[in-house]
Design a protein around this motif. Structure first.
Motif, PDB file in Angstrom:
ATOM      1  N   THR A  84      11.047   1.402   2.925  1.00 24.89           N
ATOM      2  CA  THR A  84       9.940   0.466   3.104  1.00 24.89           C
ATOM      3  C   THR A  84       9.982  -0.590   2.017  1.00 24.89           C
ATOM      4  N   VAL A  85       9.787  -1.853   2.415  1.00 24.99           N
ATOM      5  CA  VAL A  85       9.637  -2.964   1.479  1.00 24.99           C
ATOM      6  C   VAL A  85       8.230  -3.496   1.654  1.00 24.99           C
ATOM      7  N   GLU A  86       7.492  -3.577   0.556  1.00 25.48           N
ATOM      8  CA  GLU A  86       6.129  -4.116   0.574  1.00 25.48           C
ATOM      9  C   GLU A  86       6.068  -5.319  -0.341  1.00 25.48           C
ATOM     10  N   LEU A  87       5.330  -6.342   0.082  1.00 26.10           N
ATOM     11  CA  LEU A  87       5.104  -7.533  -0.721  1.00 26.10           C
ATOM     12  C   LEU A  87       3.608  -7.761  -0.790  1.00 26.10           C
ATOM     13  N   HIS A  88       3.081  -7.909  -1.992  1.00 28.49           N
ATOM     14  CA  HIS A  88       1.642  -8.071  -2.203  1.00 28.49           C
ATOM     15  C   HIS A  88       1.368  -9.349  -2.986  1.00 28.49           C
ATOM     16  N   LEU A  89       0.342 -10.052  -2.579  1.00 23.95           N
ATOM     17  CA  LEU A  89      -0.172 -11.181  -3.338  1.00 23.95           C
ATOM     18  C   LEU A  89      -1.164 -10.606  -4.341  1.00 23.95           C
ATOM     19  N   CYS A  90      -0.889 -10.749  -5.620  1.00 26.01           N
ATOM     20  CA  CYS A  90      -1.667 -10.054  -6.644  1.00 26.01           C
ATOM     21  C   CYS A  90      -3.114 -10.534  -6.740  1.00 26.01           C
ATOM     22  N   GLN A  91      -3.359 -11.794  -6.495  1.00 23.88           N
ATOM     23  CA  GLN A  91      -4.716 -12.304  -6.651  1.00 23.88           C
ATOM     24  C   GLN A  91      -5.391 -12.542  -5.312  1.00 23.88           C
ATOM     25  N   ALA A  92      -5.072 -11.704  -4.349  1.00 27.45           N
ATOM     26  CA  ALA A  92      -5.669 -11.836  -3.015  1.00 27.45           C
ATOM     27  C   ALA A  92      -7.115 -11.369  -3.032  1.00 27.45           C
ATOM     28  N   ARG A  93      -7.876 -11.913  -2.138  1.00 29.58           N
ATOM     29  CA  ARG A  93      -9.274 -11.497  -1.999  1.00 29.58           C
ATOM     30  C   ARG A  93      -9.339 -10.257  -1.121  1.00 29.58           C
ATOM     31  N   ARG A  94     -10.384  -9.505  -1.303  1.00 31.24           N
ATOM     32  CA  ARG A  94     -10.533  -8.286  -0.494  1.00 31.24           C
ATOM     33  C   ARG A  94     -10.661  -8.594   0.986  1.00 31.24           C
ATOM     34  N   THR A  95     -11.233  -9.737   1.322  1.00 31.43           N
ATOM     35  CA  THR A  95     -11.384 -10.093   2.734  1.00 31.43           C
ATOM     36  C   THR A  95     -10.052 -10.499   3.357  1.00 31.43           C
ATOM     37  N   LYS A  96      -9.128 -11.000   2.544  1.00 31.18           N
ATOM     38  CA  LYS A  96      -7.787 -11.374   2.993  1.00 31.18           C
ATOM     39  C   LYS A  96      -6.782 -10.713   2.057  1.00 31.18           C
ATOM     40  N   PRO A  97      -6.373  -9.485   2.357  1.00 30.93           N
ATOM     41  CA  PRO A  97      -5.601  -8.694   1.405  1.00 30.93           C
ATOM     42  C   PRO A  97      -4.288  -9.299   0.912  1.00 30.93           C
ATOM     43  N   GLY A  98      -3.569 -10.075   1.695  1.00 34.60           N
ATOM     44  CA  GLY A  98      -2.317 -10.659   1.216  1.00 34.60           C
ATOM     45  C   GLY A  98      -1.203  -9.645   1.024  1.00 34.60           C
ATOM     46  N   THR A  99      -0.993  -8.793   2.023  1.00 36.35           N
ATOM     47  CA  THR A  99       0.030  -7.753   1.945  1.00 36.35           C
ATOM     48  C   THR A  99       0.908  -7.792   3.191  1.00 36.35           C
ATOM     49  N   ALA A 100       2.198  -7.599   2.978  1.00 38.10           N
ATOM     50  CA  ALA A 100       3.136  -7.471   4.094  1.00 38.10           C
ATOM     51  C   ALA A 100       4.018  -6.261   3.804  1.00 38.10           C
ATOM     52  N   ALA A 101       4.316  -5.483   4.837  1.00 37.27           N
ATOM     53  CA  ALA A 101       5.173  -4.306   4.679  1.00 37.27           C
ATOM     54  C   ALA A 101       6.048  -4.166   5.919  1.00 37.27           C
ATOM     55  N   ARG A 102       7.255  -3.689   5.679  1.00 33.54           N
ATOM     56  CA  ARG A 102       8.180  -3.477   6.797  1.00 33.54           C
ATOM     57  C   ARG A 102       9.048  -2.268   6.494  1.00 33.54           C
ATOM     58  N   MET A 103       9.319  -1.474   7.534  1.00 36.51           N
ATOM     59  CA  MET A 103      10.176  -0.297   7.398  1.00 36.51           C
ATOM     60  C   MET A 103      11.574  -0.639   7.896  1.00 36.51           C
ATOM     61  N   TYR A 104      12.587  -0.048   7.249  1.00 38.84           N
ATOM     62  CA  TYR A 104      13.991  -0.275   7.589  1.00 38.84           C
ATOM     63  C   TYR A 104      14.685   1.067   7.768  1.00 38.84           C
TER      64      TYR A 104
END
Length: 118
Positions: free
Chosen positions: A40-60
């Motif tokens: 799994t690769v996950e990418l997170h936006l560190c300063q995202a708001r709780r209403t817009k989490p800013g996370t993407a994840a994908r399994m390989y």
């Protein structure tokens, strides 16, 4: 713990001083150690708001595919505009701070077992 995701690589895209950086992005590479061979690769936006989490994840299905995706993230981030530091008047190019977690002997044994079973 057998079967739990094992962290293989983590990175923070930062600006500012090394002893107190501003974190903009966080990326994580995990391996499932349940014999599935899933990564799994996950990418997170560190300063995202709780209403817009800013996370993407994908399994390989393979480590090579997951690492190729991770490499693409690292390469594409070089093209981001300069980002803020703690000083609002100062921006700087980002850089990656990466930590790598090596597989344990038990993880390697589980990989071998899953290849033989496949």
């Amino acid at each position: 713990m057998a079967g739990a995701p094992q962290l293989r690589e983590a990175g923070w895209f930062v600006t500012g001083r090394d002893n107190d950086p501003v974190r903009h992005l966080f990326v994580r590479l995990e391996e499932r150690t349940d014999g599935s061979g899933t990564w799994t690769v996950e990418l997170h936006l560190c300063q995202a708001r709780r209403t817009k989490p800013g996370t993407a994840a994908r399994m390989y299905a393979t480590e090579a595919d997951a690492r190729a995706a991770l490499q693409a993230i690292y390469l594409l981030s070089r093209h981001l505009v300069d980002l803020p530091t703690w000083d609002p008047a100062v921006t700087a190019p980002g850089r990656w701070k990466v930590r790598v977690g090596e597989p344990t002997p038990q993880d390697l044994q589980m990989r071998r077992r899953s290849r033989v079973a496949a």
